[in-house]
Design a protein around this motif. Structure first.
Motif, PDB file in Angstrom:
ATOM      1  N   UNK A   1       0.823  -1.163  -0.071  1.00  0.00           N
ATOM      2  CA  UNK A   1      -0.091  -0.016  -0.035  1.00  0.00           C
ATOM      3  C   UNK A   1       1.010   1.210   0.059  1.00  0.00           C
ATOM      4  N   UNK A   2       0.398   2.300  -0.390  1.00  0.00           N
ATOM      5  CA  UNK A   2       0.832   3.672  -0.212  1.00  0.00           C
ATOM      6  C   UNK A   2       0.013   4.191   0.758  1.00  0.00           C
ATOM      7  N   UNK A   3       0.845   4.342   2.105  1.00  0.00           N
ATOM      8  CA  UNK A   3       0.041   5.053   3.087  1.00  0.00           C
ATOM      9  C   UNK A   3      -0.831   4.304   3.716  1.00  0.00           C
ATOM     10  N   UNK A   4      -0.821   2.931   3.692  1.00  0.00           N
ATOM     11  CA  UNK A   4      -1.470   1.990   4.467  1.00  0.00           C
ATOM     12  C   UNK A   4      -2.905   1.677   4.090  1.00  0.00           C
ATOM     13  N   UNK A   5      -3.426   2.523   2.917  1.00  0.00           N
ATOM     14  CA  UNK A   5      -4.724   1.937   2.596  1.00  0.00           C
ATOM     15  C   UNK A   5      -4.567   1.436   1.142  1.00  0.00           C
ATOM     16  N   UNK A   6      -5.823   0.911   0.587  1.00  0.00           N
ATOM     17  CA  UNK A   6      -6.053   0.683  -0.799  1.00  0.00           C
ATOM     18  C   UNK A   6      -7.163   1.339  -0.980  1.00  0.00           C
ATOM     19  N   UNK A   7      -7.382   2.240  -1.785  1.00  0.00           N
ATOM     20  CA  UNK A   7      -6.309   3.069  -2.608  1.00  0.00           C
ATOM     21  C   UNK A   7      -5.315   3.667  -1.689  1.00  0.00           C
ATOM     22  N   UNK A   8      -4.282   4.121  -2.226  1.00  0.00           N
ATOM     23  CA  UNK A   8      -3.347   4.987  -1.272  1.00  0.00           C
ATOM     24  C   UNK A   8      -3.842   6.332  -1.201  1.00  0.00           C
ATOM     25  N   UNK A   9      -3.183   6.989  -0.436  1.00  0.00           N
ATOM     26  CA  UNK A   9      -3.632   8.270  -0.105  1.00  0.00           C
ATOM     27  C   UNK A   9      -4.031   9.336  -1.086  1.00  0.00           C
ATOM     28  N   UNK A  10      -4.775  10.119  -0.766  1.00  0.00           N
ATOM     29  CA  UNK A  10      -5.163  11.114  -2.055  1.00  0.00           C
ATOM     30  C   UNK A  10      -4.374  12.352  -1.724  1.00  0.00           C
ATOM     31  N   UNK A  11      -3.652  12.751  -2.802  1.00  0.00           N
ATOM     32  CA  UNK A  11      -2.952  13.773  -2.945  1.00  0.00           C
ATOM     33  C   UNK A  11      -3.608  15.029  -3.744  1.00  0.00           C
ATOM     34  N   UNK A  12      -3.497  16.111  -3.128  1.00  0.00           N
ATOM     35  CA  UNK A  12      -4.106  17.201  -3.870  1.00  0.00           C
ATOM     36  C   UNK A  12      -3.136  18.449  -3.870  1.00  0.00           C
ATOM     37  N   UNK A  13      -3.074  19.042  -5.039  1.00  0.00           N
ATOM     38  CA  UNK A  13      -2.030  20.258  -5.347  1.00  0.00           C
ATOM     39  C   UNK A  13      -2.792  20.943  -6.210  1.00  0.00           C
ATOM     40  N   UNK A  14      -2.143  22.107  -6.722  1.00  0.00           N
ATOM     41  CA  UNK A  14      -2.612  22.906  -7.826  1.00  0.00           C
ATOM     42  C   UNK A  14      -1.711  23.014  -8.963  1.00  0.00           C
ATOM     43  N   UNK A  15      -2.285  23.061 -10.153  1.00  0.00           N
ATOM     44  CA  UNK A  15      -1.500  23.283 -11.356  1.00  0.00           C
ATOM     45  C   UNK A  15      -0.354  24.298 -11.246  1.00  0.00           C
ATOM     46  N   UNK A  16       0.858  24.032 -11.539  1.00  0.00           N
ATOM     47  CA  UNK A  16       1.891  25.165 -11.252  1.00  0.00           C
ATOM     48  C   UNK A  16       2.641  24.807  -9.972  1.00  0.00           C
ATOM     49  N   UNK A  17       2.218  23.975  -9.293  1.00  0.00           N
ATOM     50  CA  UNK A  17       2.864  23.856  -7.997  1.00  0.00           C
ATOM     51  C   UNK A  17       4.032  23.243  -8.362  1.00  0.00           C
TER      52      UNK A  17
END
Lengths: 511, 263, 196
Positions: free
Chosen positions: A104-120
């Motif tokens: 797993x990524x982050x201990x869960x299936x699916x893995x942790x949700x990542x949120x960023x902004x365009x251009x970051x």
């Protein structure tokens, strides 16, 4: 200097937009097509996606476990975002009584949700836990660069890798492990979603939820108990044992169903990790007001079922008008009812008969296989095998089964229907002979019968589809409900009584 | 005097026959393997038709905590509190209770783990031995209990994959518990990953999807190894593991055994 | 009378002490644990001189691995070394060593190494091309983080990297970008290393 150019750019873009819309309107009087979302100017993709160097202090990305989604970034300028994601190999249940070793990524299936902004600008730390057996890496579909990051993040157990990328394209992207053999790493649950917000952000809604479909391959059959290893041959032949939302049966049903209220607008971020299957994603009883096809920039409206490619995603949004359990399925329908691809969104609130008048969706739709509270039946079965079955277990199991089988006629509150179906509530017949309920279920009832002073003369068919323990559980539930005398019926009793010849008033139906 | 000699001359051939008949010769914990032509899963461009493995001797079991402790005591520069960090990272022997004592988390008969390639190499050198090459390791590991090359059997693959699919949370079994394979070697699968002398020559693209797309400037010369042989993915996962490591690295699942040339 | 004697004795003592101090080698601080010189490696250079690479301690080094018959990347490695040279002032150049270590000691004899020095016009005041003993190549590559594989025809597949060692032999910078155009961060690190 750059800001001035950007401002000019915005003005130019706005001007273009006006021209485009104006142009469309010129030819069609009173026509609303100009307002359709598809007529907008291009965003320009990665070529226009670089908004310059990061500004302001470093931001530590908030990662969430499914089904939750991090809050909107609320940013208006590119930032330097730090993401720290752990790879953890762990054994977890995939179905009731069935365990599987997930990676797993982050201990869960699916893995942790990542949120960023365009251009970051994102600096990604991938940490592989020391007790992992395998090396792992990560390929984020939102990364422009070799392997989507996989080449730079190959990490041995007990070590950490770091790489940096700029998010040039907005959209909802899958990420997954790309270590050889890739199919196996993905099949073991190594996938998740990263949302790269468009610069203006997404419009606010009442709820955002994270759902991800995956297919799983075990050497044992569907629901075969015990620890199940991964089956490479089945994976290569694309014959999944389980097709699941969020990594296990029941991950989003029962108590874990998604919640909302009537009047809410719900947005779903739905991914498909695969490794093999394409999903025909549908929410029973709802229409997607908006679908951002394949997680991209444009949305379609009024969609019933949307295709989510393997290694792809989609965003859908809908407004809830009536309460009920909205069942999410992969509409390749045998996956829903025979492999576990079911999730539930429960909407509470006042009825709206003008929109929908009938019974709750779940009583009609689910049959006996996928009722959210089937857990009670499974619990009772396990407890009976272990010799620890309590009356309460039976009552709970019986209640679930009653809802699926008996309540149609006798009503959920046991009141029956005057002149047609006898009541079970405070029944004089049961008061006189409680155990008679076994025969009635087993053999049916034909001919006149007086219950609570009223006469009924009809035929109840024999419930030949019920097993001994199902009769025992339903019987126990009925006897302990609505003012009936109480008591308990065991599976063994039912088996005994089955050996006896049927009573004189048995129905002839069934055999 | 003559009677003794006569007796001896009788006994020696018997002893030899016994030794020969009792299976592969073991000398000081090593087993002899005959070598030969071998169809390797590492299909580099310059060895598509297999490799020749010279006869060699291989340790029957991986090196244990007890054996490595004896080495550290005899060569204190390899104690975890004295070793250079370029030769062993901080996690080196971190599961031992003291630099010179094992403790409850490192049972004597468990294979030693948290050892770097430099440390493994030094241990073997102290034994007048060396680390096995990847070819030697793969050759020995192709066997199951009865056959020297069991790789075509899906059951052989499934057993190996079974180990990958079990989490590491359970305790590490002792070395030597498994039945020996057809060569007499034990524990090549299902216990710990093992260093090879040439682990760093496993030039693999960390990204598995670049099938045969040799990035010429990354691995100067021919393309990197592409791992797409479905029959051998069980073996190739080992390649992936070794290729993710640096020489000073250690992990909780990585040990080693030694090999010797056979004259 | 006594005072002159004491003075003379004192002077003698001081003289002895100073000579002792000057004559004896400066007691070196122990080699740091993260220095690559912790790995013993006996090298033979283009002049046939043999030395342990730890004798390079005291001067920052730009180090890379190569082999003389390499057609593709290794010429680029020499270009990288030259690019570093050209970016430094003469004073800075004097404070730096450039060490190229062969992964092919069997073929890279002193004569072979010397021909590369001549062909590329390398200033041996700074440049050293050297071969380890065959058994030591993997260890040197291990501490430098270079991966290599010898092919059937004697050529090599290998990763390429330029490393900067400080005076104590610790790796303080690394770049995989080889050729005439240097990674700016690496060059900055070189300048900082020779300055101190």
């Amino acid at each position: 200097m750059r800001t001035a150019i950007r401002r000019h750019g915005v003005v130019l873009a706005a001007a273009l937009l006006v021209f485009a819309i104006g142009g469309c309107n010129r030819g069609h009087d009173g026509d609303d097509t100009a307002k359709a979302p598809i007529a907008q100017a291009e965003t320009g993709g990665s070529l226009k996606g670089d908004f310059g160097p990061p500004q302001g202090p470093d931001v530590q990305a908030v990662l969430t476990s499914p089904p939750m989604v991090p809050p909107p970034t609320g940013r208006h300028k590119p930032a330097h975002v730090i993401v720290e994601l752990d790879v953890i190999e762990k054994e977890m249940p995939i179905s009731e009584g069935v365990t599987y070793t997930f990676w797993t990524f982050g201990g869960t299936v699916p893995g942790s949700f990542i949120r960023v902004r365009q251009g970051d600008t994102v600096t990604f730390h991938l940490r592989n836990m020391p007790d992992s057996k395998m090396p792992h890496n990560i390929d984020l579909h939102g990364v422009t660069g070799p392997g989507g990051g996989a080449a730079s993040s190959f990490t041995a157990p007990g070590h950490v890798s770091r790489f940096t990328f700029k998010a040039l394209n907005a959209g909802l992207f899958v990420y997954h492990c790309a270590t050889a053999p890739v199919g196996m790493h993905i099949a073991n649950g190594m996938y998740g979603l990263i949302l790269i917000e468009p610069p203006e952000g997404l419009p606010p809604v009442d709820h955002e939820y994270y759902v991800m479909q995956g297919d799983f391959y075990t050497t044992g059959k569907y629901r075969e108990k015990g620890h199940q290893p991964f089956d490479m041959e089945k994976a290569i032949d694309e014959r999944p044992t389980y097709v699941l939302f969020n990594g296990s049966e029941g991950a989003l049903t029962g108590d874990k169903a998604l919640k909302a209220k009537v009047g809410d607008t719900v947005r779903l971020y739905v991914g498909n990790g695969g490794p093999n299957l394409v999903s025909s994603f549908h929410v029973i009883g709802e229409i997607f007001d908006k679908v951002w096809l394949e997680g991209g920039t444009r949305f379609q409206e009024n969609v019933q079922t949307t295709l989510i490619p393997s290694g792809g995603a989609a965003i859908m949004q809908f407004h809830l008008e009536v309460p009920g359990s909205y069942v999410m399925v992969d509409h390749s329908i045998f996956r829903a009812f025979n492999k576990g691809a079911i999730a539930i969104l429960k909407a509470d609130g006042p009825e709206n008969k003008a929109i929908y008048s009938g019974k709750e969706v779940d009583a009609m739709y689910l049959g006996d296989r996928a009722a959210p509270n089937l857990a009670a039946v499974a619990t009772a079965a396990t407890a009976h095998e272990a010799g620890t079955l309590t009356q309460e277990d039976q009552v709970k199991a019986g209640q679930a089964l009653f809802a699926g089988t008996c309540s149609t006629c006798h009503q959920p509150n046991g009141e029956g229907m005057a002149g047609v179906f006898p009541p079970l509530a405070k029944s004089s017949v049961l008061a006189a002979n409680p155990k008679r309920i076994v025969e009635i279920m087993m053999h049916g009832l034909n001919g006149p019968i007086t219950v609570n002073g009223k006469e009924f003369n009809s035929t109840m068919p024999a419930q030949t589809q019920l097993t001994d323990d199902e009769i025992a559980n339903i019987g126990t539930y009925v006897l302990n409900s609505w003012g009936n005398p109480g008591g308990r019926i065991t599976k063994e009793e039912v088996a005994e009584r089955r050996k006896a010849p049927p009573p004189a008033d048995a129905a002839s139906g069934g055999e | 005097m003559r009677r003794n000699a006569a007796l001896l001359s009788l006994l020696l051939p018997v002893a030899a026959a016994l030794a020969g008949g009792a299976g592969p010769a073991t000398k000081g914990g090593y087993v002899s393997l005959p070598g030969g032509h071998f169809r390797t899963a590492l299909k580099y461009e310059d060895r598509k038709n297999g490799v020749a493995v010279a006869p060699f001797a291989l340790m029957q079991k991986p090196v244990t905590n007890a054996e490595f402790l004896a080495f550290v005591q005899a060569h204190p520069q390899w104690r975890r509190d004295r070793v250079a960090s370029v030769l062993a990272e901080p996690a080196y022997l971190s599961h031992w209770s003291r630099p010179d004592a094992l403790g409850p988390r490192a049972l004597p008969q468990q294979p030693v783990t948290q050892v770097s390639w430099f440390a493994a190499k030094a241990y073997c050198q102290a034994q007048h031995a060396r680390l096995p090459s990847w070819d030697e390791w793969e050759y020995a590991a192709a066997a199951d209990e009865t056959r020297r090359d069991a790789r075509k059997d899906p059951a052989w693959r499934e057993r190996i994959l079974g180990w990958y699919s079990r989490p590491s949370s359970g305790p590490l079994p002792r070395a030597g518990l498994q039945a020996p394979n057809a060569y007499g070697v034990q524990d090549l699968h299902g216990l710990v990953w093992e260093w090879t002398g040439d682990f760093s020559s496993l030039l693999v693209d960390g990204d598995n999807r670049n099938q045969g797309d040799g990035d010429k400037s990354k691995f100067c010369g021919a393309g990197a190894l592409s791992m797409d042989d479905r029959e051998n993915y069980a073996v190739l996962m080992r390649v992936a593991m070794l290729s993710s490591l640096q020489a000073a690295d250690t992990t909780a699942n990585l040990g080693f055994r030694c090999a010797k040339d056979l004259q | 009378m006594t005072r002159t004697k004491t003075l003379r004795a004192g002077l003698a003592c001081v003289l002895l002490a100073t000579t002792a101090v000057i004559a004896a080698p400066v007691a070196q601080a122990p080699l740091p644990k993260d220095s690559v010189y912790q790995l013993p490696a006996r090298l033979t250079d283009q002049q046939g001189r043999q030395f342990d690479w730890s004798t390079r301690r005291g001067t920052p080094q730009v180090v890379a691995m190569f082999y003389t018959s390499c057609q593709f990347t290794c010429p680029l490695i020499v270009n990288s070394g030259k690019a570093v040279e050209h970016a430094l002032t003469p004073a800075q150049q004097r404070g730096l060593g450039i060490l190229l270590i062969s992964m092919d000691p069997r073929r890279d004899t002193p004569a072979a190494l010397k021909s590369v020095v001549r062909k590329r016009g390398l200033d041996t005041a700074r440049w050293t091309l050297a071969s380890p003993r065959p058994a030591d190549v993997s260890g040197v590559a291990g501490v430098l983080g270079v991966r290599y594989r010898q092919l059937a025809d004697g050529d090599f597949n290998h990763t390429s990297a330029l490393l900067l060692l400080d005076r104590e032999g610790r790796i303080v910078a690394r770049t995989e970008q080889v050729g005439s155009v240097l990674e700016p961060a690496f060059l900055t690190a070189v300048k900082a290393a020779v300055a101190r």
